[in-house]
Enzyme design. Sequence first.
Site, PDB file in Angstrom:
ATOM      1  CB  CYS A  73      -0.683   0.053   1.056  1.00 41.84           C
ATOM      2  SG  CYS A  73      -0.455   0.312   2.738  1.00 41.84           S
ATOM      3  CG  HIS A 125      -4.097   0.017   4.110  1.00 38.48           C
ATOM      4  ND1 HIS A 125      -3.700  -0.658   2.901  1.00 38.48           N
ATOM      5  CD2 HIS A 125      -5.559   0.216   3.149  1.00 38.48           C
ATOM      6  CE1 HIS A 125      -4.160  -1.047   1.621  1.00 38.48           C
ATOM      7  NE2 HIS A 125      -4.969   0.242   1.799  1.00 38.48           N
ATOM      8  CG  HIS A 137      -6.787   1.066  -1.086  1.00 43.24           C
ATOM      9  ND1 HIS A 137      -6.671  -0.784   0.004  1.00 43.24           N
ATOM     10  CD2 HIS A 137      -7.959  -0.258  -1.951  1.00 43.24           C
ATOM     11  CE1 HIS A 137      -7.872  -1.600  -0.006  1.00 43.24           C
ATOM     12  NE2 HIS A 137      -8.288  -0.731  -1.047  1.00 43.24           N
TER      13      HIS A 137
END
Length: 167
Positions: A73, A125, A137
């Site tokens: 990510c 994240h 993402h």
Amino acid sequence: MSKLRKAFLLALLLASAGGYSLAGHAEPARKAEEPSFFERYSNAAQDVILKGLELVGINYRMGGNDPNSGLDCSSYVQTVYRDAIGLVLPRTAKEQSLLGEEVDRSELKPGDLVFFNTMRRAFSHVGIYLGDNYFLHAPRAGSAVRVESMQSSYWVQRYNGARRVID
């Protein structure tokens, strides 16, 4: 090009013309003075979003930092910002969460960084906000870079905040 990628690119193009929202609902015609989706945001934000969309479908790889072999990510976000506007971001989501200015969820703009707790720790994240509660993402092992709704219960429960690193 995947069906999801084609559909989202089409939605973005239609949104810029004012006849469609990313949420999938028809909208009334815009007033002549109302700016289009892309006109509302800086060229930098446009470049970030377009670069991010180019990478939809790239495989996720934990610790990966090359689109050819896979991205996680934070390296996805790092790659997008570097390649789109030359902005070099730190390597981890936690480090990226310390940049720019904090943004309230109600004030999100395309190009903002959005953060989530996916590993039992805050800011584990990161993704790139697109608008209309959607974000780009690299989600997890076994999947690929994609567009998702921040309104799904999974992401709502894990949302940590957002940062604006471009105007």
